[in-house]
Design an enzyme around this catalytic site. Structure first.
Site, PDB file in Angstrom:
ATOM      1  N   GLY A  26      26.850 -37.445 -18.011  1.00  0.00           N
ATOM      2  CA  GLY A  26      27.210 -35.945 -17.683  1.00  0.00           C
ATOM      3  C   GLY A  26      26.109 -35.260 -17.478  1.00  0.00           C
ATOM      4  O   GLY A  26      25.098 -35.786 -17.502  1.00  0.00           O
ATOM      5  N   LEU A  27      26.426 -33.788 -17.695  1.00  0.00           N
ATOM      6  CA  LEU A  27      25.357 -32.859 -17.682  1.00  0.00           C
ATOM      7  C   LEU A  27      24.669 -32.635 -18.985  1.00  0.00           C
ATOM      8  O   LEU A  27      25.030 -31.709 -19.874  1.00  0.00           O
ATOM      9  CB  LEU A  27      25.860 -31.411 -17.092  1.00  0.00           C
ATOM     10  CG  LEU A  27      24.769 -30.239 -16.854  1.00  0.00           C
ATOM     11  CD1 LEU A  27      23.677 -30.632 -15.993  1.00  0.00           C
ATOM     12  CD2 LEU A  27      25.477 -28.920 -16.505  1.00  0.00           C
ATOM     13  N   HIS A  28      23.982 -33.653 -19.242  1.00  0.00           N
ATOM     14  CA  HIS A  28      23.364 -33.726 -20.696  1.00  0.00           C
ATOM     15  C   HIS A  28      22.290 -32.833 -21.042  1.00  0.00           C
ATOM     16  O   HIS A  28      21.859 -32.022 -20.174  1.00  0.00           O
ATOM     17  CB  HIS A  28      22.853 -35.355 -20.950  1.00  0.00           C
ATOM     18  CG  HIS A  28      21.788 -35.798 -19.891  1.00  0.00           C
ATOM     19  ND1 HIS A  28      20.508 -35.289 -20.205  1.00  0.00           N
ATOM     20  CD2 HIS A  28      22.031 -36.702 -18.733  1.00  0.00           C
ATOM     21  CE1 HIS A  28      19.827 -36.051 -19.100  1.00  0.00           C
ATOM     22  NE2 HIS A  28      20.766 -36.522 -18.379  1.00  0.00           N
ATOM     23  N   LEU A  29      21.996 -32.945 -22.148  1.00  0.00           N
ATOM     24  CA  LEU A  29      20.726 -31.860 -22.829  1.00  0.00           C
ATOM     25  C   LEU A  29      19.582 -31.555 -21.610  1.00  0.00           C
ATOM     26  O   LEU A  29      19.372 -30.561 -21.404  1.00  0.00           O
ATOM     27  CB  LEU A  29      20.373 -32.088 -24.142  1.00  0.00           C
ATOM     28  CG  LEU A  29      19.471 -31.399 -24.756  1.00  0.00           C
ATOM     29  CD1 LEU A  29      20.183 -29.911 -24.935  1.00  0.00           C
ATOM     30  CD2 LEU A  29      18.880 -31.700 -26.156  1.00  0.00           C
ATOM     31  N   SER A  32      20.349 -30.362 -18.325  1.00  0.00           N
ATOM     32  CA  SER A  32      20.542 -28.687 -18.464  1.00  0.00           C
ATOM     33  C   SER A  32      19.363 -28.037 -18.598  1.00  0.00           C
ATOM     34  O   SER A  32      19.158 -27.023 -18.034  1.00  0.00           O
ATOM     35  CB  SER A  32      21.520 -28.510 -19.668  1.00  0.00           C
ATOM     36  OG  SER A  32      22.790 -29.364 -19.691  1.00  0.00           O
TER      37      SER A  32
END
Lengths: 108, 140
Positions: A26-29, A32
């Protein structure tokens, strides 16, 4: 069209584009982080909304707000930008979600 | 740019936080990890004001230094270390109230964007209220 030209002339153009999260995590750290760093290079106000979850609209220059839309693989995110460089901002951020560039660091 | 000092009772924890926070930096930000108390070739658990002070001297700049600490004596030792600085240096050093890991990660990113000491600290401290699992979102 005429309205849009007037708005753009006033530096008040508002645009949006939808991107799909492809990464299995997903939209991981760190992704992001890339979004925040890229968004911060532009004057435009930039927001993100997770359409799949109908999340709140959040500030794309804030990593905490981006993490809170909990974007997973397959989720669709609406990026919106308002300001003189809105188009460039959306193009640059959208590129981060392009599968071909997914694991590359943000352009400097 | 604002620099960071990570203070933990554990040398390995401080280094790990530095490693993670360091991955968030796009810019000329320095992070120093100060963990544990030196004992022979290794470190035991604890915090050492003199090593924190040395770290502050090393990374101090006019933009400022944000200290991220774990708990208890880390706060006391960091406070003591600040007292060894000159008033000019002391004026731009801040101990953050942020949780160590989340705060350091966000502070590193914000510092790298060139934000001020106050802005970096505000973003770091906001992590204390951050919901990791937002209850309001659909759960799929």
């Amino acid at each position: 069209m005429e309205d849009r030209n007037i708005r753009e002339a006033c530096g008040d153009s508002s645009h949006s584009t939808d991107v799909t999260v492809r990464h299995p995590l997903g939209l991981h750290l760190r992704k992001s982080k890339d979004v925040v760093q890229t968004a911060s290079r532009f004057q435009a106000q930039i927001t993100a909304q997770n359409l799949t979850r109908t999340s709140p609209v959040v500030n794309a220059k804030s990593i905490l707000q981006l993490m809170q839309i909990q974007a997973r693989q397959g989720h669709v995110i609406r990026l919106s930008a308002q300001g003189p460089d809105a188009d460039d901002a959306l193009a640059a951020i959208s590129l981060l979600f392009d599968q071909r560039y997914y694991d590359l660091p943000a352009a400097q | 740019m604002v620099n960071l000092v990570i203070v933990s009772h554990s040398a390995r924890l401080a280094e790990g936080v530095k490693e993670l926070a360091g991955s968030m930096i796009d810019g000329d930000v320095t992070i120093i990890a100060v963990g544990g108390i030196a004992e022979g070739d290794d470190y035991r658990l604890g915090t050492d004001p003199m090593r924190i002070h040395a770290a502050l001297e090393e990374v101090w700049s006019e933009a400022g230094v944000l200290l991220l600490v774990d708990l208890g004596s880390a706060v006391l030792s960091a406070t003591l270390a600040l007292d060894f600085l000159t008033p000019e240096q002391r004026a731009t050093c801040l101990i953050s109230n942020a949780p160590l890991v989340e705060g350091a990660v966000i502070a590193a990113l914000e510092a790298g964007l060139g934000h001020s000491l106050e802005e970096v600290n505000q973003a770091a401290e906001a992590t204390a209220q951050f919901e990791k699992i937002p209850r309001s979102l659909n759960s799929y």
